[in-house]
Design a protein around this motif. Structure first.
Motif, PDB file in Angstrom:
ATOM      1  N   LEU A  64       1.084  -1.185   0.039  1.00 57.59           N
ATOM      2  CA  LEU A  64      -0.073   0.028  -0.067  1.00 57.59           C
ATOM      3  C   LEU A  64       0.773   1.296  -0.033  1.00 57.59           C
ATOM      4  O   LEU A  64       1.810   1.011   0.403  1.00 57.59           O
ATOM      5  CB  LEU A  64      -1.018   0.153   1.371  1.00 57.59           C
ATOM      6  N   LYS A  65       0.180   2.445  -0.450  1.00 55.22           N
ATOM      7  CA  LYS A  65      -0.799   2.528  -1.213  1.00 55.22           C
ATOM      8  C   LYS A  65      -0.762   2.319  -2.668  1.00 55.22           C
ATOM      9  O   LYS A  65      -1.903   1.900  -3.218  1.00 55.22           O
ATOM     10  CB  LYS A  65      -1.607   3.792  -0.906  1.00 55.22           C
ATOM     11  N   GLY A  66       0.190   2.564  -3.224  1.00 53.55           N
ATOM     12  CA  GLY A  66       0.423   2.629  -4.605  1.00 53.55           C
ATOM     13  C   GLY A  66      -0.039   1.218  -5.304  1.00 53.55           C
ATOM     14  O   GLY A  66      -0.498   1.404  -6.505  1.00 53.55           O
ATOM     15  N   GLY A  67       0.377   0.095  -4.842  1.00 49.85           N
ATOM     16  CA  GLY A  67       0.007  -0.892  -5.332  1.00 49.85           C
ATOM     17  C   GLY A  67      -1.558  -1.712  -5.236  1.00 49.85           C
ATOM     18  O   GLY A  67      -1.700  -2.689  -5.618  1.00 49.85           O
ATOM     19  N   HIS A  68      -2.543  -0.683  -4.721  1.00 54.89           N
ATOM     20  CA  HIS A  68      -3.825  -1.369  -4.407  1.00 54.89           C
ATOM     21  C   HIS A  68      -4.504  -1.428  -5.628  1.00 54.89           C
ATOM     22  O   HIS A  68      -5.068  -2.655  -5.827  1.00 54.89           O
ATOM     23  CB  HIS A  68      -4.562  -0.624  -3.474  1.00 54.89           C
ATOM     24  N   GLN A  69      -4.343  -0.831  -6.779  1.00 54.68           N
ATOM     25  CA  GLN A  69      -5.163  -1.008  -8.058  1.00 54.68           C
ATOM     26  C   GLN A  69      -4.533  -2.254  -8.773  1.00 54.68           C
ATOM     27  O   GLN A  69      -5.508  -3.069  -8.897  1.00 54.68           O
ATOM     28  CB  GLN A  69      -4.951   0.194  -8.747  1.00 54.68           C
ATOM     29  N   TYR A  70      -3.341  -2.318  -8.922  1.00 51.79           N
ATOM     30  CA  TYR A  70      -2.916  -3.295  -9.611  1.00 51.79           C
ATOM     31  C   TYR A  70      -3.075  -4.641  -8.687  1.00 51.79           C
ATOM     32  O   TYR A  70      -3.358  -5.822  -9.315  1.00 51.79           O
ATOM     33  CB  TYR A  70      -1.221  -3.072  -9.569  1.00 51.79           C
ATOM     34  N   TYR A 118      -3.409   5.048 -12.024  1.00 47.55           N
ATOM     35  CA  TYR A 118      -3.475   3.621 -11.761  1.00 47.55           C
ATOM     36  C   TYR A 118      -3.134   3.436 -10.379  1.00 47.55           C
ATOM     37  O   TYR A 118      -2.279   2.539 -10.138  1.00 47.55           O
ATOM     38  CB  TYR A 118      -2.948   2.782 -12.855  1.00 47.55           C
ATOM     39  N   ALA A 119      -3.549   4.584  -9.331  1.00 47.02           N
ATOM     40  CA  ALA A 119      -3.180   4.319  -8.003  1.00 47.02           C
ATOM     41  C   ALA A 119      -1.462   4.787  -7.778  1.00 47.02           C
ATOM     42  O   ALA A 119      -1.464   5.053  -6.592  1.00 47.02           O
ATOM     43  CB  ALA A 119      -3.274   2.780  -7.286  1.00 47.02           C
ATOM     44  N   TYR A 132      -2.124  12.885  -4.906  1.00 46.75           N
ATOM     45  CA  TYR A 132      -2.728  13.322  -5.890  1.00 46.75           C
ATOM     46  C   TYR A 132      -2.500  12.197  -6.965  1.00 46.75           C
ATOM     47  O   TYR A 132      -1.769  11.393  -6.904  1.00 46.75           O
ATOM     48  CB  TYR A 132      -2.671  14.582  -6.214  1.00 46.75           C
ATOM     49  N   PHE A 133      -3.551  12.025  -7.939  1.00 50.45           N
ATOM     50  CA  PHE A 133      -3.390  11.364  -9.334  1.00 50.45           C
ATOM     51  C   PHE A 133      -3.730   9.716  -9.009  1.00 50.45           C
ATOM     52  O   PHE A 133      -3.866   9.193 -10.014  1.00 50.45           O
ATOM     53  CB  PHE A 133      -2.083  11.281  -9.943  1.00 50.45           C
ATOM     54  N   ARG A 134      -4.219   9.469  -7.817  1.00 46.91           N
ATOM     55  CA  ARG A 134      -4.610   8.012  -7.559  1.00 46.91           C
ATOM     56  C   ARG A 134      -6.001   7.809  -8.238  1.00 46.91           C
ATOM     57  O   ARG A 134      -6.326   6.717  -8.516  1.00 46.91           O
ATOM     58  CB  ARG A 134      -4.835   7.710  -6.120  1.00 46.91           C
ATOM     59  N   ASP A 135      -6.718   9.085  -8.835  1.00 48.69           N
ATOM     60  CA  ASP A 135      -8.063   8.846  -9.377  1.00 48.69           C
ATOM     61  C   ASP A 135      -7.797   9.127 -10.706  1.00 48.69           C
ATOM     62  O   ASP A 135      -8.696   9.355 -11.230  1.00 48.69           O
ATOM     63  CB  ASP A 135      -8.970   9.827  -8.836  1.00 48.69           C
TER      64      ASP A 135
END
Ligand code: 5GP
Length: 216
Positions: free
Chosen positions: A66-72, A189-190, A196-199
């Motif tokens: 987390l957090k960046g890996g959550h979408q993948y 992509y998270a 910012y930019f997670r959306d």
């Protein structure tokens, strides 16, 4: 994983113009190009899920960074759930979440991890699959793997959607890689820049305007 199997998007010709895909209006000035459109990410995730299932013989503990890996992680787990192994079996999954923080603005500020020794003790004798968004220098992953190794998991494999081609790399290469990307700061992509930019669905290169607008 054979590096020939990665998709290389490191050259200038791999960048799509912002006019070619839909970008949320609130980010129009904050990204300079689209590096990987969302549809291509999803197709690649399906292929990586297939490779993982082909290599897997028993239950997997899938660890989300987390957090960046959550979408993948979410898309990969969904894809794995729909697949069966060569002998027609499905792969039992359990899910773990590890919070790792390593960046402020676009510069490294060291690494902190949320996982305790008590939580790590649960990994003994299990097959772990670590799911990360991006490998840059490789420092975060090497530290995490060193820590996990103390708790005697049966096996540890790593997948990262992105690997940055950078002279700062410590040489670490994950088992399953989605794309090899240029040495630029990417968002979407998270993947965030100061949250910012997670959306944003596509993986994009942040612009100077974006760096200034969301600097802390
Ligand atoms: P490393 O330890 O490999 O240098 O860095 C890994 C972490 O740095 C990633 O998990 C990610 O949080 C962050 N990071 C590195 N490069 C980028 C990038 O281009 N964009 C974003 N959003 N995060 C990055």
């Amino acid at each position: 994983m054979d590096s020939k199997q990665w998709i290389d998007v490191t050259t200038e010709k791999n960048h799509y113009s912002l006019d070619h895909f839909v970008i949320p209006t609130h980010y129009e000035k904050d990204v300079s190009s689209i590096l990987i459109p969302h549809g291509v990410i999803m197709d690649r995730v399906n292929k990586i899920a297939r490779l993982i299932v082909e290599d897997t013989t028993g239950p997997l503990v899938v660890c989300c960074i987390l957090k960046g890996g959550h979408q993948y992680f979410a898309d990969l787990v969904n894809a794995v759930k729909k697949l069966t192994t060569k002998d027609g079996k499905t792969v039992p999954l359990s899910l773990e979440f590890i919070r790792v923080k390593s960046y402020k603005n676009d510069q490294s500020e060291g690494v902190t991890m949320s996982i305790t020794d008590e939580e790590c003790a649960e990994f003994e004798g299990k097959n772990l699959l670590i799911v990360e968004d991006i490998i840059d220098t490789g420092a975060t992953m090497v530290q995490l793997l060193k820590k996990l190794d103390n708790f005697s998991p049966k096996s540890v494999k790593v997948t990262s959607l992105l690997v940055k081609k950078t002279p700062k790399s410590n040489g670490y290469t994950p088992d399953y890689v989605g794309f090899s990307i240029p040495d630029e700061f990417v968002v979407g992509y998270a993947l965030d820049y100061n949250e910012y930019f997670r959306d944003l669905d596509h993986i994009c290169v942040i612009s100077d305007h974006g760096k200034k607008a969301y600097a802390v």
